[in-house]
Design a protein around this motif. Structure first.
Motif, mmCIF file in Angstrom:
data_model
loop_
_atom_site.group_PDB
_atom_site.id
_atom_site.type_symbol
_atom_site.label_atom_id
_atom_site.label_comp_id
_atom_site.label_asym_id
_atom_site.label_seq_id
_atom_site.Cartn_x
_atom_site.Cartn_y
_atom_site.Cartn_z
ATOM 1 N N GLN A 187 -21.681 -18.423 -2.229
ATOM 2 C CA GLN A 187 -22.745 -18.077 -1.280
ATOM 3 C C GLN A 187 -23.792 -17.197 -1.939
ATOM 4 O O GLN A 187 -23.466 -16.289 -2.696
ATOM 5 C CB GLN A 187 -22.149 -17.336 -0.078
ATOM 6 C CG GLN A 187 -21.333 -18.212 0.836
ATOM 7 C CD GLN A 187 -22.175 -19.227 1.586
ATOM 8 O OE1 GLN A 187 -23.353 -19.009 1.856
ATOM 9 N NE2 GLN A 187 -21.573 -20.352 1.912
ATOM 10 N N PHE A 246 -18.799 -31.517 -7.314
ATOM 11 C CA PHE A 246 -19.130 -30.790 -6.088
ATOM 12 C C PHE A 246 -18.050 -30.867 -5.011
ATOM 13 O O PHE A 246 -18.209 -30.279 -3.953
ATOM 14 C CB PHE A 246 -20.474 -31.225 -5.490
ATOM 15 C CG PHE A 246 -21.579 -31.292 -6.493
ATOM 16 C CD1 PHE A 246 -21.949 -30.177 -7.232
ATOM 17 C CD2 PHE A 246 -22.241 -32.487 -6.731
ATOM 18 C CE1 PHE A 246 -22.951 -30.237 -8.170
ATOM 19 C CE2 PHE A 246 -23.259 -32.556 -7.673
ATOM 20 C CZ PHE A 246 -23.614 -31.436 -8.391
ATOM 21 N N ASN A 268 -15.910 -25.394 1.070
ATOM 22 C CA ASN A 268 -16.284 -25.599 2.468
ATOM 23 C C ASN A 268 -15.401 -26.669 3.111
ATOM 24 O O ASN A 268 -14.956 -26.522 4.249
ATOM 25 C CB ASN A 268 -17.760 -25.980 2.591
ATOM 26 C CG ASN A 268 -18.671 -24.839 2.204
ATOM 27 O OD1 ASN A 268 -18.320 -23.674 2.345
ATOM 28 N ND2 ASN A 268 -19.850 -25.159 1.697
ATOM 29 N N ALA A 320 -27.170 -22.885 -6.150
ATOM 30 C CA ALA A 320 -26.385 -24.117 -6.026
ATOM 31 C C ALA A 320 -25.377 -24.080 -4.884
ATOM 32 O O ALA A 320 -24.572 -25.002 -4.745
ATOM 33 C CB ALA A 320 -25.681 -24.399 -7.347
ATOM 34 N N ALA A 321 -25.417 -23.068 -4.030
ATOM 35 C CA ALA A 321 -24.428 -22.930 -2.950
ATOM 36 C C ALA A 321 -24.397 -24.146 -2.036
ATOM 37 O O ALA A 321 -23.333 -24.521 -1.529
ATOM 38 C CB ALA A 321 -24.697 -21.665 -2.139
ATOM 39 N N GLY A 322 -25.525 -24.782 -1.827
ATOM 40 C CA GLY A 322 -25.587 -25.957 -0.958
ATOM 41 C C GLY A 322 -24.841 -27.158 -1.509
ATOM 42 O O GLY A 322 -24.603 -28.132 -0.784
ATOM 43 N N LEU A 323 -24.452 -27.103 -2.775
ATOM 44 C CA LEU A 323 -23.709 -28.203 -3.384
ATOM 45 C C LEU A 323 -22.196 -28.002 -3.309
ATOM 46 O O LEU A 323 -21.439 -28.806 -3.855
ATOM 47 C CB LEU A 323 -24.127 -28.363 -4.854
ATOM 48 C CG LEU A 323 -25.597 -28.706 -5.080
ATOM 49 C CD1 LEU A 323 -25.917 -28.693 -6.569
ATOM 50 C CD2 LEU A 323 -25.924 -30.065 -4.473
ATOM 51 N N ASP A 324 -21.747 -26.949 -2.652
ATOM 52 C CA ASP A 324 -20.319 -26.664 -2.546
ATOM 53 C C ASP A 324 -19.694 -27.495 -1.431
ATOM 54 O O ASP A 324 -19.751 -27.130 -0.267
ATOM 55 C CB ASP A 324 -20.082 -25.179 -2.290
ATOM 56 C CG ASP A 324 -18.608 -24.848 -2.086
ATOM 57 O OD1 ASP A 324 -17.755 -25.739 -2.272
ATOM 58 O OD2 ASP A 324 -18.312 -23.700 -1.736
ATOM 59 N N PHE A 325 -19.121 -28.617 -1.815
ATOM 60 C CA PHE A 325 -18.370 -29.440 -0.871
ATOM 61 C C PHE A 325 -16.872 -29.318 -1.154
ATOM 62 O O PHE A 325 -16.077 -30.066 -0.617
ATOM 63 C CB PHE A 325 -18.819 -30.898 -0.966
ATOM 64 C CG PHE A 325 -20.287 -31.061 -0.701
ATOM 65 C CD1 PHE A 325 -20.784 -30.971 0.585
ATOM 66 C CD2 PHE A 325 -21.174 -31.266 -1.741
ATOM 67 C CE1 PHE A 325 -22.139 -31.099 0.845
ATOM 68 C CE2 PHE A 325 -22.532 -31.394 -1.498
ATOM 69 C CZ PHE A 325 -23.015 -31.308 -0.209
ATOM 70 N N TYR A 376 -21.353 -21.666 -7.652
ATOM 71 C CA TYR A 376 -21.712 -22.296 -6.384
ATOM 72 C C TYR A 376 -21.433 -21.404 -5.176
ATOM 73 O O TYR A 376 -21.510 -21.859 -4.045
ATOM 74 C CB TYR A 376 -20.930 -23.613 -6.212
ATOM 75 C CG TYR A 376 -21.243 -24.599 -7.303
ATOM 76 C CD1 TYR A 376 -22.305 -25.479 -7.177
ATOM 77 C CD2 TYR A 376 -20.491 -24.633 -8.470
ATOM 78 C CE1 TYR A 376 -22.605 -26.378 -8.184
ATOM 79 C CE2 TYR A 376 -20.780 -25.524 -9.482
ATOM 80 C CZ TYR A 376 -21.843 -26.393 -9.337
ATOM 81 O OH TYR A 376 -22.143 -27.272 -10.334
#
Length: 194
Positions: free
Chosen positions: A134, A86, A146, A138-143, A132
């Motif tokens: 937008q 991630f 971002n 699973a977009a919220g797991l994109d570290f 991942y």
């Protein structure tokens, strides 16, 4: 024109991000006869993780200065950034720790932090085993992306572009489609710059 080409994938010839960075750099070479390329492979020659160094003659300090000089001299940075768990590879984080330096690439002011390297163009070749982006579950797991957007914007780089291949671990067919789609976008990066 000076271009800094940085790869961070540990996968060698099996790396999708390395293939994408190579394609981006090849397009720049084809379109800019005066292009000067500096290459740094963070997997083959990893930087030690950041620690304070008091001695300017220390090899770690000398290498940190070389990394900073390469970054500051570049007009364009082509950065290979695969998603690992991630986020980004630790070798890439070690490189970022060498270029995110108060007083050199950013400063603190009464109005908050100010980036000092806004004159660069950054192209990130992003590869991900899953999907991942937008709008996906699973977009919220994109570290990964971002984080890269945030840290380079903090340094003042506002021209950040991504060449992305997602879902490369889902199946061979999906990988082929994702890589071809990413490669198709490489030419448009150069048309945009013209």
């Amino acid at each position: 024109m000076k271009l800094l080409h940085v790869d961070s994938s540990a996968l060698g010839v099996h790396s999708v991000s390395r293939g994408l960075t190579a394609a981006v750099v090849a397009e720049f070479k084809n379109n800019h006869a005066d292009l000067e390329v500096v290459y740094r492979d963070l997997a083959a020659a990893p930087l030690a993780h950041w620690t304070p160094v008091a001695d300017a003659a220390d090899p770690a300090s000398i290498e940190a200065n070389r990394v900073m000089d390469e970054f500051l001299a570049a007009d364009v940075v082509v950065l290979g950034a695969p998603m690992y768990n991630f986020g980004i590879p630790s070798t890439l984080k070690a490189w970022i720790d060498r270029i995110a330096v108060a007083g050199k690439t950013f400063r603190y002011t009464a109005n908050g932090p100010e980036g000092l390297v806004g004159d660069k163009r950054l192209i990130v070749a992003s590869s991900r085993g899953g999907i991942y982006s937008q709008g996906t579950p699973a977009a919220g797991l994109d570290f990964q992306e971002n984080y890269l957007r945030a840290v380079f914007a903090f340094l003042g780089i506002n021209e950040i572009e991504f060449v992305r291949a997602e879902g490369v671990a889902m199946s061979a067919d999906h990988k082929d489609v994702a890589v071809q789609g990413a490669l198709a976008g490489v030419g448009s990066l150069l048309r945009k710059a013209a």
